[in-house]
Design a protein around this motif. Sequence first.
Motif, PDB file in Angstrom:
ATOM      1  N   GLU A 207      36.282  36.631  42.187  1.00  0.00           N
ATOM      2  CA  GLU A 207      35.805  37.818  41.030  1.00  0.00           C
ATOM      3  C   GLU A 207      36.246  39.026  41.538  1.00  0.00           C
ATOM      4  O   GLU A 207      36.027  39.638  42.664  1.00  0.00           O
ATOM      5  CB  GLU A 207      34.392  37.598  40.828  1.00  0.00           C
ATOM      6  CG  GLU A 207      33.788  38.702  39.781  1.00  0.00           C
ATOM      7  CD  GLU A 207      32.527  38.455  39.534  1.00  0.00           C
ATOM      8  OE1 GLU A 207      31.674  37.339  40.010  1.00  0.00           O
ATOM      9  OE2 GLU A 207      31.907  39.162  38.521  1.00  0.00           O
TER      10      GLU A 207
ATOM     11  N   GLY B 251      32.236  33.587  42.412  1.00  0.00           N
ATOM     12  CA  GLY B 251      31.669  34.715  41.784  1.00  0.00           C
ATOM     13  C   GLY B 251      30.753  34.648  41.151  1.00  0.00           C
ATOM     14  O   GLY B 251      29.798  33.539  41.176  1.00  0.00           O
ATOM     15  N   GLY B 252      30.027  35.424  40.184  1.00  0.00           N
ATOM     16  CA  GLY B 252      28.833  35.306  39.325  1.00  0.00           C
ATOM     17  C   GLY B 252      28.960  34.482  38.018  1.00  0.00           C
ATOM     18  O   GLY B 252      30.051  33.602  37.901  1.00  0.00           O
TER      19      GLY B 252
ATOM     20  N   PHE C  79      31.774  49.250  41.633  1.00  0.00           N
ATOM     21  CA  PHE C  79      32.705  48.721  40.345  1.00  0.00           C
ATOM     22  C   PHE C  79      32.701  47.227  40.175  1.00  0.00           C
ATOM     23  O   PHE C  79      33.452  46.800  39.445  1.00  0.00           O
ATOM     24  CB  PHE C  79      34.260  49.414  40.561  1.00  0.00           C
ATOM     25  CG  PHE C  79      34.903  49.139  41.648  1.00  0.00           C
ATOM     26  CD1 PHE C  79      35.650  47.706  41.506  1.00  0.00           C
ATOM     27  CD2 PHE C  79      35.071  49.665  42.602  1.00  0.00           C
ATOM     28  CE1 PHE C  79      36.436  47.376  42.571  1.00  0.00           C
ATOM     29  CE2 PHE C  79      35.763  49.219  43.575  1.00  0.00           C
ATOM     30  CZ  PHE C  79      36.481  48.105  43.465  1.00  0.00           C
TER      31      PHE C  79
ATOM     32  N   PRO D  13      29.936  43.702  39.310  1.00  0.00           N
ATOM     33  CA  PRO D  13      29.461  43.451  38.089  1.00  0.00           C
ATOM     34  C   PRO D  13      28.011  44.427  37.938  1.00  0.00           C
ATOM     35  O   PRO D  13      27.674  44.966  39.025  1.00  0.00           O
ATOM     36  CB  PRO D  13      28.662  42.149  38.451  1.00  0.00           C
ATOM     37  CG  PRO D  13      29.563  41.510  39.603  1.00  0.00           C
ATOM     38  CD  PRO D  13      30.102  42.733  40.336  1.00  0.00           C
TER      39      PRO D  13
ATOM     40  N   SER E 199      35.042  42.204  53.701  1.00  0.00           N
ATOM     41  CA  SER E 199      35.883  42.176  52.636  1.00  0.00           C
ATOM     42  C   SER E 199      35.599  42.623  51.348  1.00  0.00           C
ATOM     43  O   SER E 199      34.181  42.100  51.036  1.00  0.00           O
ATOM     44  CB  SER E 199      36.105  40.610  52.696  1.00  0.00           C
ATOM     45  OG  SER E 199      36.720  40.455  51.254  1.00  0.00           O
TER      46      SER E 199
ATOM     47  N   ALA F 166      36.794  42.532  48.500  1.00  0.00           N
ATOM     48  CA  ALA F 166      37.022  41.579  47.280  1.00  0.00           C
ATOM     49  C   ALA F 166      36.073  40.480  47.398  1.00  0.00           C
ATOM     50  O   ALA F 166      35.160  40.283  46.304  1.00  0.00           O
ATOM     51  CB  ALA F 166      38.222  40.746  47.717  1.00  0.00           C
ATOM     52  N   LEU F 167      35.492  40.043  48.543  1.00  0.00           N
ATOM     53  CA  LEU F 167      34.637  39.146  48.422  1.00  0.00           C
ATOM     54  C   LEU F 167      33.248  39.747  48.147  1.00  0.00           C
ATOM     55  O   LEU F 167      32.420  38.817  47.697  1.00  0.00           O
ATOM     56  CB  LEU F 167      34.488  38.257  49.924  1.00  0.00           C
ATOM     57  CG  LEU F 167      33.978  36.908  50.001  1.00  0.00           C
ATOM     58  CD1 LEU F 167      34.622  35.916  49.206  1.00  0.00           C
ATOM     59  CD2 LEU F 167      33.926  36.563  51.458  1.00  0.00           C
TER      60      LEU F 167
ATOM     61  N   ILE G 153      32.464  41.745  46.100  1.00  0.00           N
ATOM     62  CA  ILE G 153      32.355  41.914  44.709  1.00  0.00           C
ATOM     63  C   ILE G 153      31.908  40.473  44.128  1.00  0.00           C
ATOM     64  O   ILE G 153      31.076  40.383  43.181  1.00  0.00           O
ATOM     65  CB  ILE G 153      33.681  42.412  43.809  1.00  0.00           C
ATOM     66  CG1 ILE G 153      33.640  43.784  44.277  1.00  0.00           C
ATOM     67  CG2 ILE G 153      33.750  42.148  42.573  1.00  0.00           C
ATOM     68  CD1 ILE G 153      34.958  44.355  43.805  1.00  0.00           C
ATOM     69  N   ALA G 154      32.674  39.565  44.795  1.00  0.00           N
ATOM     70  CA  ALA G 154      32.235  38.144  44.195  1.00  0.00           C
ATOM     71  C   ALA G 154      30.900  37.616  44.748  1.00  0.00           C
ATOM     72  O   ALA G 154      29.907  37.124  43.799  1.00  0.00           O
ATOM     73  CB  ALA G 154      33.220  37.111  44.866  1.00  0.00           C
TER      74      ALA G 154
ATOM     75  N   GLY H  69      28.273  38.937  42.405  1.00  0.00           N
ATOM     76  CA  GLY H  69      28.040  38.022  41.193  1.00  0.00           C
ATOM     77  C   GLY H  69      27.417  37.004  41.400  1.00  0.00           C
ATOM     78  O   GLY H  69      26.459  36.328  40.761  1.00  0.00           O
ATOM     79  N   MET H  70      27.741  36.726  42.666  1.00  0.00           N
ATOM     80  CA  MET H  70      27.036  35.090  43.201  1.00  0.00           C
ATOM     81  C   MET H  70      25.438  35.398  43.367  1.00  0.00           C
ATOM     82  O   MET H  70      24.593  34.534  43.027  1.00  0.00           O
ATOM     83  CB  MET H  70      27.545  34.475  44.360  1.00  0.00           C
ATOM     84  CG  MET H  70      28.739  33.855  44.298  1.00  0.00           C
ATOM     85  SD  MET H  70      29.911  33.757  45.820  1.00  0.00           S
ATOM     86  CE  MET H  70      28.984  32.131  46.326  1.00  0.00           C
TER      87      MET H  70
ATOM     88  N   TYR I 109      29.125  39.276  55.796  1.00  0.00           N
ATOM     89  CA  TYR I 109      30.398  38.210  56.192  1.00  0.00           C
ATOM     90  C   TYR I 109      31.373  39.226  56.926  1.00  0.00           C
ATOM     91  O   TYR I 109      31.697  40.406  56.786  1.00  0.00           O
ATOM     92  CB  TYR I 109      30.924  38.300  54.593  1.00  0.00           C
ATOM     93  CG  TYR I 109      32.387  37.803  54.728  1.00  0.00           C
ATOM     94  CD1 TYR I 109      32.577  36.479  54.671  1.00  0.00           C
ATOM     95  CD2 TYR I 109      33.648  38.785  54.656  1.00  0.00           C
ATOM     96  CE1 TYR I 109      34.134  36.100  54.848  1.00  0.00           C
ATOM     97  CE2 TYR I 109      34.752  38.204  54.684  1.00  0.00           C
ATOM     98  CZ  TYR I 109      35.195  36.875  54.827  1.00  0.00           C
ATOM     99  OH  TYR I 109      36.387  36.410  55.032  1.00  0.00           O
TER     100      TYR I 109
END
Lengths: 711, 711
Positions: A385, A417-418, B148, B150, B164, B166-167, B169-170, B173-174, B215
């Motif tokens: 995500e 992701g979510g 920026f 979710p 990370s 990118a991770l 952001i994921a 969401g998770m 992480y």
Amino acid sequence: MPPEEKPLTGLFDPDSIAVIGASHTEGKVGHTLLSNIVSSDYDGEVYPVNPKGGEILDKEVYESIEELPSGVDLAVIVIPAKLVKDAVHECGEKGIKDCIVISSGFSEIGKVEMEEEVVKEAKKYGMRVLGPNVFGIYSAKADLNATFGPEDIKKGSIALISQSGALGIAMIGMTAEQYLGLSTIVSVGNKADIDDMDLLDHLADDELSEVIMIYMEGLDNGRDFIKKVEEMPEDKAVVVIKAGRSEKGATAVASHTGSLAGSDKIFTSAFKQCGVLRADGLREAFNWSRILSSSSLPTKENTVVITNGGGIGVLSADAAEENDVPLLDDQTFLNETFEDAIPTFGSTKNPIDITGQAGREEYEKAMRKALESDEVGAVVGLYCETGVTDPMETAKVMKKLHDEYKEEKAMVFTFTGGDFVDECVEWLRKEKVPAFTDTSDALSAMGALFKRKRYIERMEKREELTRPDIDVDHIEKVIQKARQDGRITLFEDEAREILDQAGIPMAEGKIVNSLEGAVNAAEDIGYPVVLKVVSEDIVHKTDAGGIALDLQNKEEVIDAYQAILSRCKEKYPAAHIPGISVAEMLEEGEETIVGGTRDSSFGPVVMFGLGGVYVEILEDVQFRVTPISKKEARRMMGEINSFPVLVGARGQARRDLTALADVIYRMSFLMDEIDEISEMDLNPIKAFDQGEGCKALDVSITLKRKVKKNE
Amino acid sequence: MPPEEKPLTGLFDPDSIAVIGASHTEGKVGHTLLSNIVSSDYDGEVYPVNPKGGEILDKEVYESIEELPSGVDLAVIVIPAKLVKDAVHECGEKGIKDCIVISSGFSEIGKVEMEEEVVKEAKKYGMRVLGPNVFGIYSAKADLNATFGPEDIKKGSIALISQSGALGIAMIGMTAEQYLGLSTIVSVGNKADIDDMDLLDHLADDELSEVIMIYMEGLDNGRDFIKKVEEMPEDKAVVVIKAGRSEKGATAVASHTGSLAGSDKIFTSAFKQCGVLRADGLREAFNWSRILSSSSLPTKENTVVITNGGGIGVLSADAAEENDVPLLDDQTFLNETFEDAIPTFGSTKNPIDITGQAGREEYEKAMRKALESDEVGAVVGLYCETGVTDPMETAKVMKKLHDEYKEEKAMVFTFTGGDFVDECVEWLRKEKVPAFTDTSDALSAMGALFKRKRYIERMEKREELTRPDIDVDHIEKVIQKARQDGRITLFEDEAREILDQAGIPMAEGKIVNSLEGAVNAAEDIGYPVVLKVVSEDIVHKTDAGGIALDLQNKEEVIDAYQAILSRCKEKYPAAHIPGISVAEMLEEGEETIVGGTRDSSFGPVVMFGLGGVYVEILEDVQFRVTPISKKEARRMMGEINSFPVLVGARGQARRDLTALADVIYRMSFLMDEIDEISEMDLNPIKAFDQGEGCKALDVSITLKRKVKKNE
């Protein structure tokens, strides 16, 4: 039971069904079951039977079995246990062909006889019985949900057998929730007639079932199971969750090998032997079944991972290593193949990073490069995500590519992701694309494809198993002698004789307790010889001066014999010394153990490991169900962790693996053919340098406690 | 950087925020970020800045930083990299206290200098800088989502640090999708100013954060990390996903210990040492964080499992064993405690089976028995879909019991089945009850609680670390001599001298190449002695007659010396024989290895393992970051798989573990204090029977390649 039973096709594809004990009361099993049948797409006739009559779910109820129309294929029986036998009788009289006994209250609570009577009654009419104590069956072929579990079952190609009824019901729910399509689901319950083996026979021929997933708690007939799995068509994979891993095996045993038997290790070995994919738990089994039912196998021993995030890429590389998924690492090839498909700041190092900016086009471009290349065996697509790109667009690309290439390449996808990316996974699953939310799950699934590929390749190369020359009659005579003495432990010379007849080499040696005996033994064996004190009280024999090596002649033997005795008596005055062993002087070698025992599930098995600590403390051993080929013996040897010791690690020479494999092979037939042997150990058996063979230094053979009457 | 940096509280709890680069265009980072801030419950002032002016999301836009009101706490900067420095300057002039640089395009693409200038500018004004190249921060304390990623973030007590972006952001969401509450989430990006260590300092004091989940891809300063984790308050657990497990360590190294360094094993050891809970991957980390933030730790080393299904019970017992969750197995206690709470056909054998008929009342009764008993340390409640009972009713009971007992007992719940039971898990999660759909997940989570409990107990018993008596000056002089010769490998006598100064015992011995030398050496050492041929060409020294044991006097040494040479020359005519070693005759013992090396992340470490195959092939070793206590050394020894060999397995005597632990302890200080030593091996070091000590037979010490200038 007669040798040839009626096949189960009628059970799984009946033209008409009677529900004996259909209930008017919602929530009751007899109601839920009828309701599930009616609401499934089953287009055969359904006849509820209940003495109260009336209507249930708009179906006219028959007041008795007798009143049913003739020619009904299947009776599903949901009435109190004590009434089942009579119902089966009436079904038989009515010409009903098979029955499922849902009712519990039979052998599982000790009522064995009542259960046997039900089956006996059924057999009179040639009916097969599933149950008692089952949740029913689902059959995709008949669009039939005849279970009292959840209503919603997705149609597909996974056949599910559960040895636990309760867990079976939960698994139905899980498959539906995860969009996992089933061809059938069935529990065996008390196995009064139909058992797991019958179901395997049926599924072997069932064209809808591509994957067979089994929840297993135990196996009465492991050898049958292995055989049936081995004989499955190549395109049907078997995935097993074997519960009870933590349970310890049998109790009192006489050998090292025996002490490791009954253990979960044997299940692992046996499954490996016949290509069963053993899953750790429900999740892994579901994941593996998903990919096996929707992806081709890898065409080559390598994998390309395409990712939009470095972090998720690193995690996937870790998971790839854990799951034996080989990553393609020919950097020249990777550069050439992917340089045009990678944006600035991307990386052509596998996992290939197409960066967080990558949308549907970038994914399609990079994935296509991998899918089009003959050099690439498998492809993993990862989406993390980003908040920048639309995951559903990427999911659609993945489906498109999966549709295009699924017959050619192994593929798996993840969306991490979510909620929003979870929707992508759900959508892909509905579309029968193997997709996961977790990178580890995806790589574990890919690992299952590689395992399956490797097994099939192995099977293709398999040669016919040839029997070694073993003199069974001679061996049985030796055993008979021990039996006559009332012994179950063989004397060393008897054990030696058996090894000799089986073609297993053993070092020359004898235990003596006189100087004269020592000299005679040495002369018999031939020089040089080794003398070693025999005493349980002297642990450190070298330090005690209890060992003399390389004795070249009679005089040296005499000197050594006396020296050993005097030194040991001096250092260990209290030690009991029953004798001195005289043995041929062997070359240097590595001590290993080859053993045989009988497992309660799988019968005779052979074991291999390095000697001493490796077996006893690290349990670094492998088993095989007998008999096995030399090739399989060689593979088995390669599976122990300490295997590098045998092939020249640490500056040692490579040992004679061929000779060791030959011994394991012969031992496997010995255990297989000589039913009287309960356990045996060659401990140690010394492997010399390549070409120099191996020799057992010690052997112990134990017979079964009771002589079988009719064999 | 100045020694004392401003704390990060302003960053995580600002009264007002300026978004430099707020965007009018939906989908752009500068818009999403502002939108997330505005839609979170943040009640401070928010000032968008954009030269275009106007309004964004109903907020008046400031055309420049200069126009902002004074006293703004935090600037979030989302503008092109090349403009960032000037913006930071303007923020500083305006009196803004801290800033987050979202923008990328700095050191991650090689623009190191540009990044340094940004920080330099910020420092002029005493501003702290998070980033550049980050996704922003979420802070529960301020109800602020300044990312920026979710929009939806659940408030809770888990602090998430991601190396990370990118991770990260994921993961936001998770967490939302899984109803996992966060206290903060932050990525460190390029770490131009604020790094992981600063964040750990901040989180140590942050009362909202109960669990810190990281992480991690690498650690520049592993020793700092260990220290900060060790100093965390007892009620804050640290869970780490360390990616890059499969990457191999450093290249050319001179010792066995060195060859195992840089490896993932050292991370595992270091984490164990400081109580970090190392998760296998994202799922495990999330599951562990969930339970750690919502359950007490077990009060005793046992667990009771209550289940409504046998199958799921067996699976949970397997999972318990795998995750070191001890099941209570005192059957008398179990019978007494649960007999009234178990229906017919249930079982009081743990896992306790309350049967598929069990509804809310049966669960409550059985669970309460377990929860009320002082003898029970932890409770696991399993529900398997039955089609008979209503899982939500059971879920409600579980929540009630969790509310009642969560401060006293460790608890976890699972619901296995389809959609309907998944809803129960979701509901329980919303209610902050640790619930899972998968039994393995639940037991893995319970395992994390036990790990944490055991770590805390260990810490409570920890004693002050006392330094052994090591003569550093003397050792440095020895090293200096080698340096003067331009050597980095020490001669044996130099290495011996160092061991001597460090109080590490070594066997007496000398390599000689004349008969006279042999006799002199033997006289020096004292009888009995052992002679052994020194030759790389003679692998099997015993077989070649190259070893003579237990030589009692000068005459025997002379005989043996000559015999060894003549036998070896006869058997290996081509062998190069540089000498013969004369050594004191040692008692029988077990050969082990103690080593020291320097890891790129953690600096000096010590290693322990059994000798030979165990280390080289099975890699059965443990590491510790130095220095360590004797107690820790003893624990480290207990962690190798082959440990039973040292405590009297296989009829051997128990070895002197105290003496070995003392050597490891001393070696740990030696590595810690003598910075010049790059690697050292005591290989082998022989451990004698308990009370008899241990002695190194061989030692190798390698110095660092370059002398440090300023130390």
